[in-house]
Design an enzyme around this catalytic site. Sequence first.
Site, PDB file in Angstrom:
ATOM      1  N   GLU A  21       0.835  -1.211   0.000  1.00 43.82           N
ATOM      2  CA  GLU A  21       0.000   0.000   0.000  1.00 43.82           C
ATOM      3  C   GLU A  21       0.863   1.252   0.000  1.00 43.82           C
ATOM      4  O   GLU A  21       1.799   1.372   0.784  1.00 43.82           O
ATOM      5  CB  GLU A  21      -0.893  -0.004   1.241  1.00 43.82           C
ATOM      6  CG  GLU A  21      -2.329   0.368   0.956  1.00 43.82           C
ATOM      7  CD  GLU A  21      -3.015  -0.646   0.068  1.00 43.82           C
ATOM      8  OE1 GLU A  21      -3.179  -0.356  -1.143  1.00 43.82           O
ATOM      9  OE2 GLU A  21      -3.409  -1.711   0.552  1.00 43.82           O
ATOM     10  N   SER A  55     -24.772   7.050 -16.226  1.00 44.53           N
ATOM     11  CA  SER A  55     -24.389   5.960 -15.327  1.00 44.53           C
ATOM     12  C   SER A  55     -25.459   5.745 -14.276  1.00 44.53           C
ATOM     13  O   SER A  55     -26.346   6.580 -14.062  1.00 44.53           O
ATOM     14  CB  SER A  55     -23.056   6.276 -14.633  1.00 44.53           C
ATOM     15  OG  SER A  55     -23.260   7.120 -13.519  1.00 44.53           O
ATOM     16  N   GLY A 119     -16.042   3.957  -2.978  1.00 47.45           N
ATOM     17  CA  GLY A 119     -15.483   4.443  -1.725  1.00 47.45           C
ATOM     18  C   GLY A 119     -15.032   3.374  -0.768  1.00 47.45           C
ATOM     19  O   GLY A 119     -14.720   3.658   0.381  1.00 47.45           O
ATOM     20  N   GLY A 121     -12.368   1.330  -1.230  1.00 44.85           N
ATOM     21  CA  GLY A 121     -10.981   0.941  -1.399  1.00 44.85           C
ATOM     22  C   GLY A 121     -10.802  -0.221  -2.343  1.00 44.85           C
ATOM     23  O   GLY A 121      -9.771  -0.892  -2.334  1.00 44.85           O
ATOM     24  N   ASP A 169      -3.815   0.143  -9.496  1.00 45.43           N
ATOM     25  CA  ASP A 169      -5.227  -0.214  -9.655  1.00 45.43           C
ATOM     26  C   ASP A 169      -5.550  -0.537 -11.108  1.00 45.43           C
ATOM     27  O   ASP A 169      -6.220  -1.523 -11.420  1.00 45.43           O
ATOM     28  CB  ASP A 169      -6.117   0.930  -9.172  1.00 45.43           C
ATOM     29  CG  ASP A 169      -5.925   1.236  -7.699  1.00 45.43           C
ATOM     30  OD1 ASP A 169      -5.256   0.448  -7.004  1.00 45.43           O
ATOM     31  OD2 ASP A 169      -6.455   2.265  -7.244  1.00 45.43           O
ATOM     32  N   TYR A 221      -4.034  12.213   1.119  1.00 44.79           N
ATOM     33  CA  TYR A 221      -3.264  11.436   0.156  1.00 44.79           C
ATOM     34  C   TYR A 221      -2.117  12.280  -0.406  1.00 44.79           C
ATOM     35  O   TYR A 221      -0.973  11.828  -0.504  1.00 44.79           O
ATOM     36  CB  TYR A 221      -4.195  10.973  -0.970  1.00 44.79           C
ATOM     37  CG  TYR A 221      -3.640   9.900  -1.865  1.00 44.79           C
ATOM     38  CD1 TYR A 221      -4.044   8.577  -1.732  1.00 44.79           C
ATOM     39  CD2 TYR A 221      -2.725  10.194  -2.859  1.00 44.79           C
ATOM     40  CE1 TYR A 221      -3.552   7.592  -2.565  1.00 44.79           C
ATOM     41  CE2 TYR A 221      -2.222   9.220  -3.701  1.00 44.79           C
ATOM     42  CZ  TYR A 221      -2.644   7.914  -3.547  1.00 44.79           C
ATOM     43  OH  TYR A 221      -2.143   6.939  -4.375  1.00 44.79           O
TER      44      TYR A 221
END
Length: 379
Positions: A21, A55, A119, A121, A169, A221
């Site tokens: 991470e 969407s 949201g 993760g 990701d 972040y």
Amino acid sequence: MTGADPAGVWSSPGRANLIGEHTDYNDGFVLPFAIDRRTFVALDTREDGRIRVASTFDGAVAEVALDELDDLFPDRRGDVPEWATYPLGVAWALLRTTGVAADAVTGVDLAIASEVPVGAGLSSSAAIEGSVASALNETWGLGLDRVALAQAGRLAENEAVGAPTGIMDQMASMLGQPDAAIFLDCRSLDTDVVDLGFAEAGLALVVIDTQVEHSHATGGYRERRAACELGARTMGVPALRDLTVDDLPRAATLLDDVTFRRVRHVVTEDQRVLDTVRVLREEGPRAIGDLLVASHASMRDDFEISVPELDTAVEAALRAGAIGARMTGGGFGGAAIALVPHADVQAVTDAAAAAFEASGFRAPHVFTVTPSAGARRDA
């Protein structure tokens, strides 16, 4: 969106990160896997040179001319709903990276639906990026490979959306394989498939979604990334990837306490990824529990990105029989993962619910995920 049958349907999965991470943007190592929850995009072409996106996230529809994407990103991203910056940003990134002119490709309608919790993760953003990139790559005849599509997704997230994430990701979402993780060197983008062996070992991967939402585009972040960059500069290396645990005593003398702890997390986490790959191959998945627990402690204490709900989830899972557990994703909310014998899945689920209730937290969403295939065309 139009009532007509689409020209095609593509999908891309969310991902869980087994370990590694905040190492990706430090040129380090990660070990994610694609999960069996996907984001789907239906595409139809149009003749007016425009891109329109809708969407299930939002009732709003966003539409812009393809030749206006350069005006939209990054300076005017606020002109469209936040969720729409992801698919529109991918279109912008693909045109930018290939150099293909906007008037050389067809307009498109995109309708997006997702099974990936937002949201949590689990990278719902990379799932959007991977599905849209796959759809546009094929429709526009760009001929990009999966790594290039992952790079376009990262460009979209970094510059169009404004979130300073790494490439883990997107690579996991594009390259995932069943019952396997992707060992990724984030500097070279070299990948290696690592068999997880969860099914054979009788293990399940339980996700405990704390329901605490987070946003990578916000300050926490960015502050962590800035601290890592400061640490690398001070230590005289291109990136924290170039340090080892043997360099930490010197780092402690050169860095302030907070920066040192940020650096220590990344350096030790890189080593934990390497150790996890080795242990999986030599001993199997039942032997990696301590590495997962150590990873969570490092994120909680050194990188300071956990929250009480995540700590509660990890502690409850371990008490109820999990082999190992850790928060996953960027932190400040989201989900924890727990590696659990099949017989103990319900006990872990119940323990998490009870611990959250006792702490006065909102009830968690607990479910299992299976390491699965990456982006693909479905219809």
